[in-house]
Design an enzyme around this catalytic site. Structure first.
Site, PDB file in Angstrom:
ATOM      1  N   ASP A  11      33.134  38.475 -17.348  1.00 37.13           N
ATOM      2  CA  ASP A  11      32.672  37.313 -16.610  1.00 37.13           C
ATOM      3  C   ASP A  11      31.317  36.924 -17.207  1.00 37.13           C
ATOM      4  O   ASP A  11      30.686  37.716 -17.924  1.00 37.13           O
ATOM      5  CB  ASP A  11      32.542  37.690 -15.131  1.00 37.13           C
ATOM      6  N   ASP A  13      28.488  34.438 -15.420  1.00 41.50           N
ATOM      7  CA  ASP A  13      27.412  34.379 -14.431  1.00 41.50           C
ATOM      8  C   ASP A  13      27.377  35.636 -13.569  1.00 41.50           C
ATOM      9  O   ASP A  13      28.372  36.034 -12.971  1.00 41.50           O
ATOM     10  CB  ASP A  13      27.598  33.159 -13.519  1.00 41.50           C
ATOM     11  N   ASP A 167      31.276  40.739 -11.720  1.00 35.90           N
ATOM     12  CA  ASP A 167      30.371  41.056 -10.605  1.00 35.90           C
ATOM     13  C   ASP A 167      30.871  40.572  -9.258  1.00 35.90           C
ATOM     14  O   ASP A 167      30.163  40.720  -8.256  1.00 35.90           O
ATOM     15  CB  ASP A 167      28.996  40.428 -10.872  1.00 35.90           C
TER      16      ASP A 167
END
Length: 217
Positions: A11, A13, A167
């Site tokens: 991922d 961001d 995250d």
């Protein structure tokens, strides 16, 4: 890792770049601009990684459909104002470079649109470090498994040999739906207890810890 995985997908961001607070504040500011109920920070953070439509429905459920475009414009205004201040997490570039040095293919699966990711990669000098990307405007957004399934197909590997690093629960749910493996990082948008509920193979608290787990294998 070569024996177990053939592709590592990150991922963006909150996983490689420290952008969670900036995105959440931009969502809050856009809501305030349009005189809508402002979501709290936890709610604004939770939608990071989703496609725009899903993110707005969850973060600002009272947003009238005919104001969605205006909200998007205000969000971009606030996000762009802070975009140049965003930095990679310490060790993120070195981790990806080290993976590539082993011959491991790397990719990104993100809720950003293509233009936004390309701009971010160029600004951080990371463009050449990824063999492929999937963005929310190219296919089904997270947590739908399409991003990982398409990447697996592109590289000619079985989904079970793909590792997703992210995250948010959206990342981990996407991996589970694709029958891929996942590692959750706890320093981004979603708290450890929410990530743990998705039962990833591992949770790590820093890029350094992620590197220590990845590279020796």
């Amino acid at each position: 890792m070569r024996q177990r995985f053939d592709l590592v997908v990150f991922d963006w961001d909150g996983t490689l770049i420290d952008s969670t607070a900036t995105i959440a504040r931009a969502i809050q500011a856009a809501a305030a601009d349009l005189a809508l109920p402002v979501p709290d920070f936890a709610t604004a953070s939770h939608v990071i990684g989703l496609g725009l439509r899903d993110a707005l429905a969850r973060a600002v459920p009272s947003l009238p459909a005919d104001q969605a475009h205006d909200f998007s414009l205000r969000y971009r205004h606030h996000y762009f104002a802070a975009e140049e201040t965003l930095t990679l997490f310490a060790g993120a570039r070195a981790l990806v470079e080290a993976l590539r040095a082993t011959g491991m293919p790397t990719a990104i699966a993100t809720g950003k649109n293509t233009a936004g990711l390309q701009r971010a990669l160029a600004a951080t000098g990371m463009t050449a470090l990824f063999d492929a990307t999937r963005c929310a405007d190219q296919t089904h957004p997270k947590p739908h498994p399409a991003m990982l399934l398409e990447l697996a197909d592109e590289f000619g590997v079985a989904p079970a040999r793909v590792l997703m690093v992210g995250d948010t629960t959206h990342d981990l749910q996407m991996a589970a739906a694709a029958h891929a493996e996942a590692v959750g990082v706890t320093y981004g948008a979603h708290p450890r207890e929410q990530l743990a509920a998705c039962q990833p193979m591992l949770l790590v608290d820093s890029v350094a810890e992620l590197r220590r787990w990845l590279l020796p294998h």
